[in-house]
Write an enzyme that holds these catalytic residues in place. Structure first.
Site, PDB file in Angstrom:
ATOM      1  N   GLY A   1      62.787 -20.287  66.688  1.00  0.00           N
ATOM      2  CA  GLY A   1      63.660 -20.588  66.011  1.00  0.00           C
ATOM      3  C   GLY A   1      65.183 -21.480  67.354  1.00  0.00           C
TER       4      GLY A   1
ATOM      5  N   CYS B   1      91.155 -22.200  54.063  1.00  0.00           N
ATOM      6  CA  CYS B   1      92.025 -21.169  54.280  1.00  0.00           C
ATOM      7  C   CYS B   1      92.122 -19.969  53.974  1.00  0.00           C
ATOM      8  CB  CYS B   1      92.654 -21.406  52.645  1.00  0.00           C
ATOM      9  SG  CYS B   1      93.110 -23.160  52.241  1.00  0.00           S
TER      10      CYS B   1
END
Ligand code: LLP
Length: 424
Positions: A283, A350
Site C-alpha cells: 500500500g 480543538c
C-alpha cells in the site's frame, strides 16, 4: 525520483505549480503525481515480470477511484478489507477476480458480496470466520477460495500500532495452530483451500523480518503438502516502508529479488521446480510518496514557549501525527529568503493533539502555502469530518494536466443524512 520539485523557487507536482492548484481548487487539497504512482507500481510489476505473481494494491492506503483505475490498468489486483472497498474496485473498473479480502471482522453480507463477484481469495483470520464463510458459501451454492492468514510471530520492528504479526496482535491464526486450522478448512465442504497468507506490519525498513516470515510459511507449506493439502499461492502481504525523513527503506526490487531467489531455490529443492504463485499487498510504498497535502497558512501565532503556524489542514485531514506521533515532512510552496523561525504546524481543530509537524524551521508568512509531504498513503482514507470539517479535495496531476478526482465536501453534505425527530 520525486515528481514534486522546485522550479524557479515554486514547488511543482510534475509540471503543475502547486500555487496554481491552490488557486483553482482551494485548500486543503491532496495532490497526487500520476508518474510517481506508476513508477512505484512498476517497481513491483517489473520485479514480478515473467513470473506467476500478482501485485494486489492494499487500497486502504488510498482508495480514490482514479488511483484504483490507474493501477488496475497496469494489471494490479487489490487487497481489500470491506465490502465498500470491493464496490470501489468495481466502480473503478478493477477486476474482482484479482481481489484478496483481508480483515478480522468480515460480515455475512460482505462475504456474500465477495462470493457473488468471484473474488480471488478470502484471507481468513480465525476459525469462527472460517466456519461462517463455509456456511455463507453453502447458502450461496459456492465454494469459497481461502488462504489462512497465518501469524508467524515475527517482530517487524515498527510502530506498535502498525505491527500485526506478533502473538499479541489480533490478526491471523497463530502459527502453532495453523496446521490444525488448515486440516479443518479442508474438511469443510464449501471451502477450497488455495493459499497461505501473512502480513506482519507496515512501514518496515528492513526486509529481514519479511524473509523470516517467508521461511516460516515455506516450512508450513511443506508440512501441509506432505499431508496432501496443496497450496497454490503464497501471499506475503505488504509492509515495505517509505522515506518520510531520513529513513532508508529496502528497495522494492531488492526485496522481491530476495523473495523470488528463496522461493525458486526451495521449489527446485523440494518440488521439482514446480512454481507457486506469489502475491504481494503493498500500500504505502505505492502511494505514500506520490502525494502531498497542500494547505494554506491562516495565522502565525508567536508564543512564549512555541510559535504556532496555524494552517487550514488539520488532524481530521491527516491523522498520522495525532495517531502515531508520525513525523511528516513540511515544505513551503514558495521559497523565500530570510531567517528560519521554529514553528509547530497545527490545524484549527480543538484538540492539543491537532498538530501536523513539530519544531520545524520555516521561512513563511501568513497566506503562504505549505505541503505536508509523503501524504499519499493513509491520508485521505483516514480523514474524518471531526469539527464538521468537509474532507479535502483531491487532485491528480499527469504532466501538465490536473484533474479534480474528488470534490471538496460541502458542510451541507455533512449533515444531509441527519434527521430531526418530530417535535412533541
Ligand atoms: N495487507 C494487509 C492485510 C494490511 O493490513 C495492510 C496494512 C497492508 C497489506 C498494506 O501495508 P503497507 O504496504 O501499506 O505497509 N495507518 C497506518 C498504516 C496501517 C497499515 C494497516 N495495514 C499508517 O498511517 O502508518
Amino acid at each position: 525520483m520525486s515528481h514534486f520539485s522546485y522550479r524557479n523557487g515554486e514547488l511543482h507536482a510534475e509540471s503543475v505549480s502547486l500555487a496554481d492548484i491552490a488557486s483553482r481548487f482551494g485548500t486543503p487539497t491532496y495532490v497526487y503525481s500520476q508518474q510517481s504512482l506508476l513508477e512505484n507500481f512498476a517497481s513491483y510489476a517489473d520485479a514480478c515480470a515473467g513470473r506467476d505473481a500478482l501485485v494486489c494494491y492494499a487500497m486502504k492506503a488510498n482508495s480514490n477511484l482514479a488511483i484504483l483505475r490507474l493501477l488496475a490498468s497496469r494489471g494490479a489486483g487489490f487487497d481489500l478489507v470491506s465490502g465498500g472497498e470491493l464496490l470501489r474496485v468495481i466502480a473503478a473498473g478493477g477486476d474482482p477476480r484479482k481481489c484478496l479480502f483481508s480483515g478480522v471482522g468480515k460480515t455475512r453480507d460482505e462475504m456474500r458480496l465477495a462470493l457473488s463477484h468471484d473474488i480471488l481469495c478470502f484471507n481468513v483470520e480465525s476459525i469462527p470466520e472460517l466456519r461462517r464463510l463455509n456456511e455463507v458459501a453453502g447458502e450461496a451454492g459456492k465454494r469459497a477460495p481461502v488462504s489462512l492468514r497465518v501469524n508467524p510471530n515475527v517482530d517487524p520492528k515498527t510502530h506498535p500500532y502498525i505491527a500485526t504479526g506478533l502473538k499479541a496482535n489480533k490478526f491471523g491464526v497463530a502459527f502453532t495452530d495453523a496446521l490444525d486450522a488448515y486440516r479443518l478448512a479442508t474438511s469443510l465442504p464449501n471451502i477450497e483451500v488455495v493459499g497461505i497468507d501473512c502480513h506482519i506490519g507496515s512501514q518496515l525498513l528492513d526486509d529481514a523480518p519479511l524473509l523470516e516470515a517467508l521461511d516460516k510459511l515455506i516450512d508450513l507449506i511443506d508440512t501441509m503438502e506432505s499431508e496432501g493439502i496443496p497450496i497454490h499461492h503464497l501471499d506475503l502481504g505488504g509492509g515495505i516502508g517509505i522515506t518520510y525523513d531520513d529513513e532508508q527503506p529496502v528497495a522494492v526490487g531488492d526485496y522481491l529479488g530476495r523473495v523470488f531467489a528463496r522461493i525458486d531455490a526451495w521449489r527446485q529443492q523440494k518440488h521439482g521446480g514446480r512454481p507457486i504463485k506469489v502475491c504481494f499487498e503493498p500500500g504505502r510504498s505505492i502511494v505514500g510518496n506520490a502525494g502531498v497535502l497542500l494547505t494554506r497558512i491562516e495565522y502565525l501565532k508567536p508564543g512564549e514557549e512555541k510559535n504556532f503556524c496555524i494552517v487550514d489542514a488539520a488532524m481530521n485531514d491527516m491523522m498520522r501525527p495525532a495517531m502515531y506521533e508520525a513525523w511528516m515532512g513540511v515544505q513551503a510552496v514558495t521559497q523565500r529568503s530570510g531567517d528560519e523561525v521554529q514553528y509547530d504546524v497545527v490545524g484549527p481543530v480543538c484538540e492539543s493533539g491537532d498538530w501536523l509537524a513539530r519544531d520545524r524551521g520555516l521561512v513563511v508568512a501568513e497566506g503562504d502555502l505549505l505541503v505536508i509531504n509523503s501524504a499519499g498513503a493513509y491520508g485521505m482514507t483516514m480523514a474524518s469530518n471531526y469539527n464538521t470539517r468537509g474532507r479535502a479535495a483531491e487532485v491528480l496531476v499527469d504532466g501538465s494536466r490536473c484533474t479534480l478526482v474528488r470534490q471538496r465536501e460541502t458542510p451541507e453534505s455533512l449533515f444531509a443524512l441527519e434527521q430531526l425527530p418530530a417535535q412533541s
